[in-house]
Write an enzyme that holds these catalytic residues in place. Structure first.
Site, PDB file in Angstrom:
ATOM      1  N   ASP A 223     -33.363 -99.897 -34.670  1.00  0.00           N
ATOM      2  CA  ASP A 223     -33.629-101.065 -35.507  1.00  0.00           C
ATOM      3  C   ASP A 223     -33.638-102.336 -34.654  1.00  0.00           C
ATOM      4  O   ASP A 223     -32.768-102.537 -33.813  1.00  0.00           O
ATOM      5  CB  ASP A 223     -32.516-101.156 -36.564  1.00  0.00           C
ATOM      6  CG  ASP A 223     -32.774-102.206 -37.615  1.00  0.00           C
ATOM      7  OD1 ASP A 223     -33.743-102.044 -38.374  1.00  0.00           O
ATOM      8  OD2 ASP A 223     -32.004-103.189 -37.676  1.00  0.00           O
ATOM      9  N   GLU A 272     -29.577 -85.942 -21.351  1.00  0.00           N
ATOM     10  CA  GLU A 272     -28.486 -84.990 -21.075  1.00  0.00           C
ATOM     11  C   GLU A 272     -28.461 -83.860 -22.099  1.00  0.00           C
ATOM     12  O   GLU A 272     -27.854 -82.829 -21.880  1.00  0.00           O
ATOM     13  CB  GLU A 272     -27.130 -85.698 -21.168  1.00  0.00           C
ATOM     14  CG  GLU A 272     -26.787 -86.564 -19.989  1.00  0.00           C
ATOM     15  CD  GLU A 272     -25.521 -87.360 -20.294  1.00  0.00           C
ATOM     16  OE1 GLU A 272     -24.703 -86.922 -21.144  1.00  0.00           O
ATOM     17  OE2 GLU A 272     -25.372 -88.430 -19.694  1.00  0.00           O
TER      18      GLU A 272
HETATM   19  C1  GLC Z   1     -35.266-103.906 -39.584  1.00  0.00           C
HETATM   20  C2  GLC Z   1     -35.213-103.076 -40.829  1.00  0.00           C
HETATM   21  C3  GLC Z   1     -35.099-103.982 -42.004  1.00  0.00           C
HETATM   22  C4  GLC Z   1     -33.813-104.761 -41.877  1.00  0.00           C
HETATM   23  C5  GLC Z   1     -33.764-105.509 -40.561  1.00  0.00           C
HETATM   24  C6  GLC Z   1     -32.381-105.993 -40.262  1.00  0.00           C
HETATM   25  O1  GLC Z   1     -36.385-104.665 -39.531  1.00  0.00           O
HETATM   26  O2  GLC Z   1     -36.344-102.261 -40.870  1.00  0.00           O
HETATM   27  O3  GLC Z   1     -35.114-103.272 -43.209  1.00  0.00           O
HETATM   28  O4  GLC Z   1     -33.699-105.685 -42.929  1.00  0.00           O
HETATM   29  O5  GLC Z   1     -34.112-104.684 -39.479  1.00  0.00           O
HETATM   30  O6  GLC Z   1     -31.564-104.922 -39.913  1.00  0.00           O
END
Ligand code: GLC
Length: 561
Positions: A223, A272
């Protein structure tokens, strides 16, 4: 145990394991809170997903990616993680996660989990201690705490806006009750950004990676992969324009070169483990070449192709972005990826018809003609599935679900919606729970008569899995047929063998391998061409004669030539 969990049954010793499964994988995104609710609380959960895994095997995908199901106060639907090693009781238990991974592997499906390293929840133990222990607490150095500007420190430390609206800083109150320092959050105030210059943060995430790898996951979706490292000194941005979800370019807080050292260290950990564990970057960068940096041979394996997702439905633009994507990835030896929908953008059944379809990031979606929207979405999907590389599908697109554009403000949960006083943050419309069966909500999403955390439209009875199953004209059967053909034809996947063909204006035509041609009519009128061969699959009815074919507006055909 690890071996058993990481080798899907189709590839256990005895069967020849195909190399680099991920290079042409079709990966299906599950948004757990909206997929299947086993206990009737209105929110989907891991046992619900487990029960539906055979559906995904039958659909014909290779892997699933699960959005976060970790312990979380759900300020941003789980992208605010309070404990990276536990499952939120709302979703089940760690035993459920283990069981889900095992079941998926038994069905030949890989499992990718979401990792949220840019920020934690404000309920994470480190952040709670940072606040409680006050200025000078070593825990504060793991986040970005700063004194405010102005005589009394009443102004934020710099001018960075939050992606979700308002300033990216929130002021704290000291343990003695007086106003204190500010902390940085690029997203909601409940999502404080980690300080990745602090060695404890890097150590912690290496441990978290190992925790889930030991549990048997096949990979991670990273993310905000472009956000971890901030410019020294957190300098002002100097921009006056408002930011929107992730559509920013080079900046003091996004796509800094320092992030790549982190991914090199993660790649060593992934390597790993047996069974080719992978990571895919959610990296929003200004150019495809910058995105390619995340997938150099010693970094991550894939990166989402948001340039493709944001490209208009138009021949020249599509051809350009496909060429640029293939070229950028070829330079670093990574497969291209293709995606049209996810939990942050307007569903492509709706978006591709909107005038500003390039504007994908959570702005207010408009109602479109559902028949025309679905026709174009089906054509776009057949195009996507014919491209070389790996494809990401988002739950419900195989049912042709449209964006729900009329959710009332009081049911909306996107934090950006509430922070931006209703001007932004329309991501709930693509997160409405899946209709599985039946005539009435929740359409088999949960037990009959139960609630669902977002209301489902009445029109979804005819879009349910049960309503579409076995109907050759349905979108579900179109996806199944396309995925089956893709699986049967090795040339459709990894090989970087796309050849453009001469075509009349408005028709996109390319060939893959030695025998497949894809023709896409991107106009609003029929186009007549000499019949290229035997029609394998069409996104809508076409007019065929011995010698000619008339391809209607917004229709894709796969041909065997
Ligand atoms: C990413 C996720 C989104 C979230 C953001 C903050 O873009 O896909 O849904 O709100 O990160 O974590």
């Amino acid at each position: 145990m690890t071996d058993q969990l990481t080798a899907p049954s189709a590839e256990r010793p005895g069967a020849a394991a195909p190399p680099s499964w991920w290079r042409d994988a079709v990966i299906y995104q599950i948004y757990p809170r909206s997929f299947a609710d086993s206990d009737g609380d209105g929110i989907g959960d891991l046992p619900g997903i487990r029960g539906r895994l055979p559906y995904l095997r039958d659909l014909g995908v290779n892997a699933v990616w699960l959005s976060p199901f970790y312990a979380s106060p759900q300020a941003d639907a789980g992208y605010d993680v309070a404990d990276y090693r536990t499952v939120d009781p709302m979703f089940g238990t760690l035993a459920d996660a283990r069981g889900l991974i095992g079941d998926a592997h038994d069905l030949g499906l890989r499992v990718i989990v979401d990792l949220v390293p840019n920020h934690s929840s404000d309920q994470h133990e480190w952040f709670r201690r940072a606040l409680a222990e006050g200025p000078g607490s070593p825990m504060r150095a793991r986040y970005h705490f700063r004194p405010g500007r102005g005589a009394g420190g009443e102004l934020p430390p710099n001018d960075w806006p939050s992606i979700f609206g308002g300033p990216a800083w929130t002021r704290t109150t000291d343990p003695d009750g007086t106003p204190g320092d500010w902390y940085l959050h690029l997203f909601a105030p409940q999502q404080p950004d980690f300080n990745w210059d602090h060695p404890a943060v890097a150590d912690e995430f290496r441990t978290i990676l190992r925790f889930w790898l030991d549990l048997g996951v096949d990979g991670f979706r990273i993310d905000v992969a472009h956000g971890l490292v901030k410019a020294q000194g957190l300098p002002d941005l100097g921009a006056t324009t408002e930011w929107h979800l992730l559509d920013v370019g080079v900046s003091p807080c996004f796509d800094r070169d320092g992030v790549h050292d982190i991914y090199r260290s993660w790649r060593r950990i992934l390597d790993e483990y047996p069974g080719e564990r992978i990571a895919v970057a959610e990296a929003w960068a200004p150019t495809l070449d910058r995105v390619a940096n995340y997938v150099r041979p010693d970094e991550l394996h894939q990166a989402f192709n948001f340039s493709y997702l944001g490209t208009a439905w138009e021949v020249a633009a599509q051809r350009r972005v496909i060429d640029e994507s293939l070229e950028a990835m070829r330079r670093v030896g990574a497969p291209a990826t293709w995606t049209l929908s996810n939990h942050d953008v307007v569903r492509h059944t709706t978006r591709l018809l909107q005038a500003d379809e390039g504007d994908v990031a959570g702005r207010k979606p408009a109602e479109v003609d559902p028949v025309a929207g679905l026709r174009r979405a089906r054509a776009a999907t057949l195009l996507l599935l014919a491209l070389p590389g790996s494809a990401y599908l988002y739950q419900g697109e195989e049912l042709g679900l449209p964006e729900v554009v009329d959710l009332p403000p009081e049911v909306r949960q996107d934090p950006a919606f509430h922070r931006a006083t209703g001007q932004d943050g329309y991501r709930d419309g693509c997160r409405v729970p899946i209709p599985w069966s039946g005539e009435q909500a929740p359409y088999g999403f949960g037990p009959a008569g139960g609630p669902s955390w977002l209301p489902q439209p009445e029109s979804w009875a005819r879009l349910s899995v049960a309503a579409q199953q076995g109907d050759p004209a349905s979108t579900l059967e179109l996806y199944r047929a396309a995925l089956a053909l893709r699986r049967a034809d090795a040339a459709l996947g990894a090989a970087d063998n796309l050849r453009w063909c001469e075509a009349p204006e408005g028709l996109l035509v390319f060939e893959r391998g030695s025998a497949l041609r894809c023709t896409v009519n991107m106009t609003d009128r029929p186009i007549r061409i000499p019949r290229p061969g035997e029609a394998l699959l069409t996104s809508g009815p076409v007019g065929l004669s011995e010698a000619e074919v008339e391809i209607p507006a917004d229709t894709t055909v796969w041909w065997s030539v």
